[in-house]
Write a protein that holds these residues in place. Structure first.
Motif, mmCIF file in Angstrom:
data_model
loop_
_atom_site.group_PDB
_atom_site.id
_atom_site.type_symbol
_atom_site.label_atom_id
_atom_site.label_comp_id
_atom_site.label_asym_id
_atom_site.label_seq_id
_atom_site.Cartn_x
_atom_site.Cartn_y
_atom_site.Cartn_z
ATOM 1 N N ILE A 109 -22.367 22.560 -0.499
ATOM 2 C CA ILE A 109 -22.782 23.912 -0.857
ATOM 3 C C ILE A 109 -21.591 24.859 -0.897
ATOM 4 C CG2 ILE A 109 -24.195 25.882 -0.196
ATOM 5 C CD1 ILE A 109 -25.783 23.502 -1.269
ATOM 6 N N TYR A 110 -20.728 24.746 0.090
ATOM 7 C CA TYR A 110 -19.594 25.666 0.146
ATOM 8 C C TYR A 110 -18.669 25.516 -1.050
ATOM 9 C CZ TYR A 110 -20.801 26.911 4.961
ATOM 10 O OH TYR A 110 -21.442 27.377 6.083
ATOM 11 N N SER A 111 -18.654 24.334 -1.678
ATOM 12 C CA SER A 111 -17.789 24.153 -2.841
ATOM 13 C C SER A 111 -18.142 25.138 -3.947
ATOM 14 C CB SER A 111 -17.897 22.717 -3.366
ATOM 15 O OG SER A 111 -19.158 22.481 -3.982
ATOM 16 N N ARG A 112 -19.418 25.425 -4.110
ATOM 17 C CA ARG A 112 -19.843 26.370 -5.146
ATOM 18 C C ARG A 112 -19.320 27.783 -4.843
ATOM 19 N NH1 ARG A 112 -20.278 22.114 -7.551
ATOM 20 N NH2 ARG A 112 -22.268 21.258 -8.247
ATOM 21 N N PHE A 113 -19.418 28.169 -3.583
ATOM 22 C CA PHE A 113 -18.927 29.494 -3.203
ATOM 23 C C PHE A 113 -17.404 29.540 -3.234
ATOM 24 C CE2 PHE A 113 -23.211 29.415 -1.517
ATOM 25 C CZ PHE A 113 -23.671 30.676 -1.847
ATOM 26 N N HIS A 114 -16.768 28.445 -2.865
ATOM 27 C CA HIS A 114 -15.307 28.420 -2.884
ATOM 28 C C HIS A 114 -14.763 28.520 -4.302
ATOM 29 C CE1 HIS A 114 -15.056 26.380 1.336
ATOM 30 N NE2 HIS A 114 -15.294 27.668 1.395
ATOM 31 N N GLU A 115 -15.496 27.947 -5.264
ATOM 32 C CA GLU A 115 -15.040 28.071 -6.656
ATOM 33 C C GLU A 115 -15.115 29.516 -7.119
ATOM 34 O OE1 GLU A 115 -15.645 26.056 -11.071
ATOM 35 O OE2 GLU A 115 -16.408 25.065 -9.271
ATOM 36 N N ILE A 116 -16.124 30.238 -6.639
ATOM 37 C CA ILE A 116 -16.284 31.646 -6.984
ATOM 38 C C ILE A 116 -15.284 32.518 -6.229
ATOM 39 C CG2 ILE A 116 -17.839 33.648 -6.827
ATOM 40 C CD1 ILE A 116 -18.621 31.748 -9.026
ATOM 41 N N LEU A 117 -15.124 32.241 -4.949
ATOM 42 C CA LEU A 117 -14.363 33.139 -4.075
ATOM 43 C C LEU A 117 -12.894 32.748 -3.910
ATOM 44 C CD1 LEU A 117 -17.066 33.496 -1.269
ATOM 45 C CD2 LEU A 117 -16.606 35.101 -3.123
ATOM 46 N N ILE A 118 -12.577 31.467 -4.130
ATOM 47 C CA ILE A 118 -11.199 31.014 -3.896
ATOM 48 C C ILE A 118 -10.600 30.466 -5.191
ATOM 49 C CG2 ILE A 118 -9.682 29.531 -2.520
ATOM 50 C CD1 ILE A 118 -11.807 29.572 -0.320
#
Length: 234
Positions: A109-118
């Motif tokens: 799940i965090y990979s999706r947010f990391h692509e957006i945020l990082i």
């Protein structure tokens, strides 16, 4: 709000809210989804004083304002008799639920947010790590537990919180494109069979085939949730 109305406040996505929704449905507890669609919705909820630590999900039930996804889930499962019948079952449920959450949230799940945020590179690294962790740490354990089950459930002879959290995690892994591409779940047929077994349980089947069931998280959903939470500008 009337004391007998149950309301779940969370963005319109699975995330931390989905196991709670599944537990409510499995317990036969009628509830209303209060979808947070904008940053203003979240700010209004914070200003209303119902969020102990200014975080969601929030479940309003029995005259209480419950926060913390795990605390809420356990509360609902106790009400629904989904928390195990013995001390041994209860601790096994907790351990399996912990493993399932670690498997799907730490990298998948965090990979999706990391692509957006990082960065996209960070997200790709997350997915590679997630695949390795799933194969080496988590899925073999879940497959073994199911091989020892006579009921098709993870703990005992009936549906419990362990099944709810594991269904949420396994269905996520089963639906994420990067995992489907390498056919990861083909190596774990009992986990795949469990997804079908859970999906056909009374009450849950109707929910899972309804419009209330959200798709697995993608970049669009991650960006939307990030704006609601204030991680991205509106």
């Amino acid at each position: 709000m009337a004391a007998d109305i149950v309301r779940l406040s969370y963005p319109a996505s699975r995330g931390l809210g989905e196991p709670i929704r599944l537990a409510l449905v499995a317990s036969g507890i009628e509830y209303t989804d209060n979808y947070l669609r904008t940053r203003e919705d979240m700010v209004k909820l914070v200003e209303g004083g119902k969020l102990m630590f200014k975080q969601v999900p929030l479940l309003e039930i029995d005259g209480l304002n419950l926060i913390g996804s795990e605390a809420i889930l356990r509360y609902v499962c106790r009400k629904g008799g989904l928390d195990g019948k013995t001390d041994e079952e209860k601790v096994k449920i907790d351990m399996l639920a912990m493993g399932a959450k670690d498997m799907v949230f730490q990298n998948v799940i965090y990979s999706r947010f990391h692509e957006i945020l990082i960065s996209k590179e960070k997200a790709e690294e997350d997915i590679r790590t997630a695949i390795k962790e799933c194969k080496n740490r988590y899925l073999p354990v879940f497959e073994k537990v199911l091989s020892e089950s006579k009921s098709g459930f993870f703990v005992g002879d009936s549906l419990t919180m362990a099944d709810i959290v594991l269904f949420d995690a396994l269905s996520c892994v089963n639906e994420i494109p990067e995992f489907k591409e390498i056919r990861l779940m083909d190596e774990y047929p009992l986990c795949v069979a469990f997804i079908d077994h859970f999906s056909n349980q009374p009450r849950l089947k109707e929910y899972l085939t309804s419009e209330r069931r959200h798709t697995v998280i993608d970049l669009e959903q991650a960006a939307y949730a990030s704006r609601v939470m204030g991680w991205l500008p509106s």
